[in-house]
Scaffold this active site. Structure first.
Site, PDB file in Angstrom:
ATOM      1  N   LYS A  16       0.662  -1.155   0.074  1.00 41.09           N
ATOM      2  CA  LYS A  16      -0.078   0.081   0.123  1.00 41.09           C
ATOM      3  C   LYS A  16       0.904   1.260   0.150  1.00 41.09           C
ATOM      4  CE  LYS A  16      -2.364  -0.887   3.796  1.00 41.09           C
ATOM      5  NZ  LYS A  16      -1.951  -2.050   4.159  1.00 41.09           N
ATOM      6  N   ARG A  89     -10.027   1.185   8.684  1.00 38.13           N
ATOM      7  CA  ARG A  89      -9.160   0.010   9.038  1.00 38.13           C
ATOM      8  C   ARG A  89     -10.365  -0.720   9.665  1.00 38.13           C
ATOM      9  NH1 ARG A  89      -3.447   0.843   8.681  1.00 38.13           N
ATOM     10  NH2 ARG A  89      -2.353  -0.977   9.174  1.00 38.13           N
ATOM     11  N   ARG A 123      11.675  -5.462   5.047  1.00 40.90           N
ATOM     12  CA  ARG A 123      11.231  -4.441   4.722  1.00 40.90           C
ATOM     13  C   ARG A 123      12.308  -3.352   5.674  1.00 40.90           C
ATOM     14  NH1 ARG A 123       5.301  -1.866   4.879  1.00 40.90           N
ATOM     15  NH2 ARG A 123       5.457  -2.102   7.108  1.00 40.90           N
ATOM     16  N   ARG A 156      11.143  -1.272  10.895  1.00 37.54           N
ATOM     17  CA  ARG A 156      10.233  -0.543  11.942  1.00 37.54           C
ATOM     18  C   ARG A 156       9.991  -1.510  13.036  1.00 37.54           C
ATOM     19  NH1 ARG A 156       5.007   0.932   8.294  1.00 37.54           N
ATOM     20  NH2 ARG A 156       4.139  -0.260   9.922  1.00 37.54           N
ATOM     21  N   ARG A 167      -0.392  -8.387  13.285  1.00 37.30           N
ATOM     22  CA  ARG A 167      -1.321  -7.352  12.471  1.00 37.30           C
ATOM     23  C   ARG A 167      -1.869  -8.018  11.487  1.00 37.30           C
ATOM     24  NH1 ARG A 167       3.915  -4.352  10.486  1.00 37.30           N
ATOM     25  NH2 ARG A 167       2.506  -3.165   9.254  1.00 37.30           N
TER      26      ARG A 167
HETATM   27  P1  AMP Z   1       0.520   1.289   8.972  1.00 38.95           P
HETATM   28  O1  AMP Z   1       1.915   1.907   8.604  1.00 38.95           O
HETATM   29  O2  AMP Z   1      -0.448   1.511   8.011  1.00 38.95           O
HETATM   30  O3  AMP Z   1       0.918  -0.480   8.838  1.00 38.95           O
HETATM   31  O4  AMP Z   1       0.042   1.364  10.382  1.00 38.95           O
HETATM   32  C1  AMP Z   1       0.954   0.845  11.357  1.00 38.95           C
HETATM   33  C2  AMP Z   1       0.067   0.812  12.782  1.00 38.95           C
HETATM   34  O5  AMP Z   1      -0.351   2.180  13.105  1.00 38.95           O
HETATM   35  C3  AMP Z   1      -0.891  -0.044  12.668  1.00 38.95           C
HETATM   36  O6  AMP Z   1      -0.599  -1.437  12.942  1.00 38.95           O
HETATM   37  C4  AMP Z   1      -1.910   0.568  13.702  1.00 38.95           C
HETATM   38  O7  AMP Z   1      -1.367   0.198  15.026  1.00 38.95           O
HETATM   39  C5  AMP Z   1      -1.760   2.041  13.585  1.00 38.95           C
HETATM   40  N1  AMP Z   1      -2.827   2.428  12.556  1.00 38.95           N
HETATM   41  C6  AMP Z   1      -2.395   2.983  11.550  1.00 38.95           C
HETATM   42  N2  AMP Z   1      -3.741   3.026  10.889  1.00 38.95           N
HETATM   43  C7  AMP Z   1      -4.756   2.961  11.636  1.00 38.95           C
HETATM   44  C8  AMP Z   1      -5.820   3.059  11.368  1.00 38.95           C
HETATM   45  N3  AMP Z   1      -6.735   3.520  10.543  1.00 38.95           N
HETATM   46  N4  AMP Z   1      -6.728   2.466  12.906  1.00 38.95           N
HETATM   47  C9  AMP Z   1      -6.123   2.276  13.775  1.00 38.95           C
HETATM   48  N5  AMP Z   1      -4.769   1.907  13.880  1.00 38.95           N
HETATM   49  C10 AMP Z   1      -4.041   2.441  12.699  1.00 38.95           C
END
Ligand code: AMP
Length: 210
Positions: A16, A89, A123, A156, A167
């Site tokens: 993404k 999400r 990554r 990360r 996740r």
């Molecule tokens: P990502 O970079 O999109 O994988 O997001 C990293 C982390 O941020 C996720 O594992 C969640 O803990 C938090 N996060 C990001 N976007 C959301 C969302 N829309 N709702 C809830 N938690 C989020």
């Protein structure tokens, strides 16, 4: 391009973030990544960052009300169009979004669990410019340095294997139901994440042209 309000769905590691960067550059949209915004809040030590961090470190979702409050104004001020990356999400987030803005298309990029684990453990991200690399598929010339800006490359905290597994479970339980939600609204387009970055981007360009 007529379709300027987009959202990307998909499990962690489906590409993404990579696709989002390519789409916003090609179409001049505002990139709204809730993960990036949260990581910035954490790095700056804001109240939101402090609240969000424990959820993020465990691979859990940050509570819906915090996320919706964080993103609302940014969507409302994105007059020339936006790409939502990592939002919505959950069903409550998708319902809240309907009260903020309509969408033109939702693109779901799918990827099986074993491939997610393989990709995410390899990554690396640049601490300075956010460029994403993969030691297996898209290696930088030097594993510790960003080719684009010379910044330091890091893994990360939530790209460790046990957190990745969690996740993925969270994605299946909370986010995957949104595929049916958007299909029912006639907004869904599905793309196979196994096609690789270029193949996925070509497919997305076709979808946005059509
Ligand atoms: P990502 O970079 O999109 O994988 O997001 C990293 C982390 O941020 C996720 O594992 C969640 O803990 C938090 N996060 C990001 N976007 C959301 C969302 N829309 N709702 C809830 N938690 C989020």
């Amino acid at each position: 391009m007529a379709r300027t309000r987009l959202a990307l769905l998909g499990p962690p590691g489906a590409g993404k973030g990579t696709q989002a960067k390519r789409i916003v550059e090609a179409y001049g949209l505002l990139h709204l990544s809730t993960g990036d915004i949260l990581r910035d809040e954490v790095a700056r030590g804001t109240d939101l960052g402090v609240s969000a961090r424990s959820f993020m470190d465990r691979g859990e979702l940050v509570p819906d009300d915090l996320i919706v409050d964080m993103i609302r104004g940014r969507i409302e001020s994105a007059a020339s169009g936006f790409l939502l990356d990592g939002f919505p999400r959950t069903a409550p987030q998708a319902e809240a979004l309907e009260g903020i803005s309509s969408l033109d298309v939702v693109i779901s990029i799918d990827l099986p669990r074993d491939e997610v684990v393989k990709r995410l453990t390899a990554r690396r991200v640049c601490v300075d410019c956010g460029q994403i690399y993969n030691l297996a598929f898209r290696p930088p010339s030097n594993p510790e340095t960003c080719d684009a800006c010379g910044g330091r490359l890091i893994q990360r905290d939530d790209d460790k294997e046990d957190v990745i597994q969690n996740r993925y479970d969270v994605y299946k339980a909370s986010t995957a139901p949104l595929i049916a939600f958007y299909r029912a609204r006639g907004l869904l387009e599905e793309v196979d994440g196994m096609m690789g970055s270029d193949g996925v981007f070509e497919r997305i360009q076709e979808l946005l042209a059509g």
